[in-house]
Design an enzyme around this catalytic site. Structure first.
Site, PDB file in Angstrom:
ATOM      1  CE  LYS A  48      48.031  37.441   1.973  1.00 34.49           C
ATOM      2  NZ  LYS A  48      49.152  37.476   2.922  1.00 34.49           N
TER       3      LYS A  48
HETATM    4  C1  LIG Z   1      43.971  32.213   0.845  1.00 29.62           C
HETATM    5  C2  LIG Z   1      44.899  32.648   1.923  1.00 29.62           C
HETATM    6  N1  LIG Z   1      44.655  32.247   3.175  1.00 29.62           N
HETATM    7  C3  LIG Z   1      45.468  32.598   4.181  1.00 29.62           C
HETATM    8  C4  LIG Z   1      46.595  33.350   3.984  1.00 29.62           C
HETATM    9  C5  LIG Z   1      47.473  33.639   5.150  1.00 29.62           C
HETATM   10  O1  LIG Z   1      47.561  34.994   5.481  1.00 29.62           O
HETATM   11  P1  LIG Z   1      48.938  35.579   5.962  1.00 29.62           P
HETATM   12  O2  LIG Z   1      49.860  35.570   4.760  1.00 29.62           O
HETATM   13  O3  LIG Z   1      48.638  36.952   6.416  1.00 29.62           O
HETATM   14  O4  LIG Z   1      49.482  34.696   7.027  1.00 29.62           O
HETATM   15  C6  LIG Z   1      46.890  33.787   2.688  1.00 29.62           C
HETATM   16  C7  LIG Z   1      48.091  34.558   2.379  1.00 29.62           C
HETATM   17  O5  LIG Z   1      49.174  34.138   2.108  1.00 29.62           O
HETATM   18  C8  LIG Z   1      46.019  33.432   1.623  1.00 29.62           C
HETATM   19  O6  LIG Z   1      46.251  33.821   0.358  1.00 29.62           O
END
Ligand SMILES: Cc1ncc(COP(=O)(O)O)c(C=O)c1O
Length: 346
Positions: A48
């Protein structure tokens, strides 16, 4: 972006350029080669950091964000942490509206990073004025010049990964990648990365990881939003009870669903067998890899990249707590589990 043996102006110079690390054990019985893109190497310990930096710098470029302005988001998770970190370095105020379900540890972490946190009741509906969505919207309207990141519905979330994660993987694999496996929460990571990679080679297979209890896989297959698919599950960060516009379903070939229990055990296995201390969704993505491997999907020359979104330290009271695992019914007996690695000297 710089390399790690240089001197840095500030912590944001370290966002991106995360390593691709070979998985030597967890997938050794399958044909093909398997690599993890380990996003915990970002300074905020998750993928993020990429979207926080990208979205904020886009707003600066467009003149939307001016010095001292306020950035608003609705998450106690990784995105909140990354926005708080970027805000400190760039001199913005960070306001996070979070659910009262968020753990005290998470709220303390955000406050430590200088964020102002509004804790909103979890039991109210999304359109209640006290819900964290509505509180964020109200604050955004009230605060002139504020920016609302809104990661589930922001195209820039996809663009951030198109601009960085995709090109990095293409370069690191020297164009040899054949499969991408990534969890889908907002969908930004998988969509942006897949879009870039498929532009280089349309034959690359893109596999999304979804949770039982989420609507995403069924929506991808039928374009139907089926409320019957929705029920509570434990993994945080993948799957959803709504359809985010930050997911580009056209660049994803298929979704695989994984259980809370198997994902938790696989996350623990990554620490024990690969020395990789990563989060619950890294376990989920590796669990999806194993399921595909068992189905015989991978061939000898396949080059599979799995994205590991964050660091294990954020899950000490969950997946990495024997007590929590036992409470979920993931261990037969807590004593049995704990006894594997602990001896009490009396
Ligand atoms: C720990 C974790 N894994 C996976 C994701 C998935 O990523 P994305 O939001 O880019 O699909 C997120 C985000 O929401 C996350 O915080």
């Amino acid at each position: 972006m710089k390399h790690r043996n240089q001197v840095f102006d500030n912590v944001l110079d370290l966002v991106g350029n995360t390593p691709l690390i070979k998985l030597n054990k967890v997938a050794s019985k399958f044909k093909g080669s398997f690599y993890a893109k380990v996003e915990s190497f970002n300074p905020g310990q998750s993928s993020k950091d990429r979207i926080a930096t990208y979205i904020i710098e886009e707003a600066e470029r467009k003149g939307i964000l001016t010095p001292g302005a306020t950035i608003i988001e609705t998450t106690s998770g990784n995105t909140g942490f990354s926005i708080a970190m970027v805000s400190i370095i760039k001199g913005y105020n960070c306001v996070l509206a979070v659910s009262s379900k968020s753990s005290a540890d998470k709220i303390d972490m955000l406050k430590t990073m200088g964020a102002k946190v509004y804790v909103c009741p979890a039991h109210v509906s999304a359109d209640d004025p006290r819900s964290y969505y509505e509180v964020a919207k109200r604050l955004h309207n009230e605060m002139k010049g504020s920016v609302y990141i809104n990661q589930y519905f922001n195209q820039l979330n996809i663009d951030a990964h198109y601009a960085s994660t995709g090109p990095e993987i293409w370069k690191q694999t020297e164009g040899k990648i054949t499969h991408l496996i990534a969890c889908s929460g907002t969908g930004g990571t998988i969509s942006g990365t897949a879009k870039y990679l498929k532009e280089q080679n349309p034959n690359i297979k893109v596999i999304g990881v979804d949770a039982f209890g989420s609507v995403i896989k069924k929506y991808h297959e039928t374009k139907e939003f089926d409320e019957k698919e929705i029920y509570p599950y434990r993994i945080e960060g993948l799957g959803k009870n709504l359809i985010p516009t930050a997911t580009d379903f056209d660049v994803i070939d298929e979704f695989v669903k994984v259980t809370d229990e198997e994902s938790a055990h696989t996350a623990r296995e990554l620490a024990r067998s690969e020395g990789l201390f990563v989060g619950y969704t890294s376990g989920a993505a590796t669990q999806a890899l194993k399921q595909l491997g068992e189905e015989g999907v991978f061939k000898k020359d396949d080059y599979v990249v799995v994205i590991f979104p964050d660091h294990g330290s954020r899950y000490m009271s969950k997946v990495y707590s024997d007590k929590w695992m036992h409470e979920q019914g993931f261990f037969d007996s807590i004593n049995e589990a704990a006894a594997q690695n602990i001896e009490y000297i009396k």
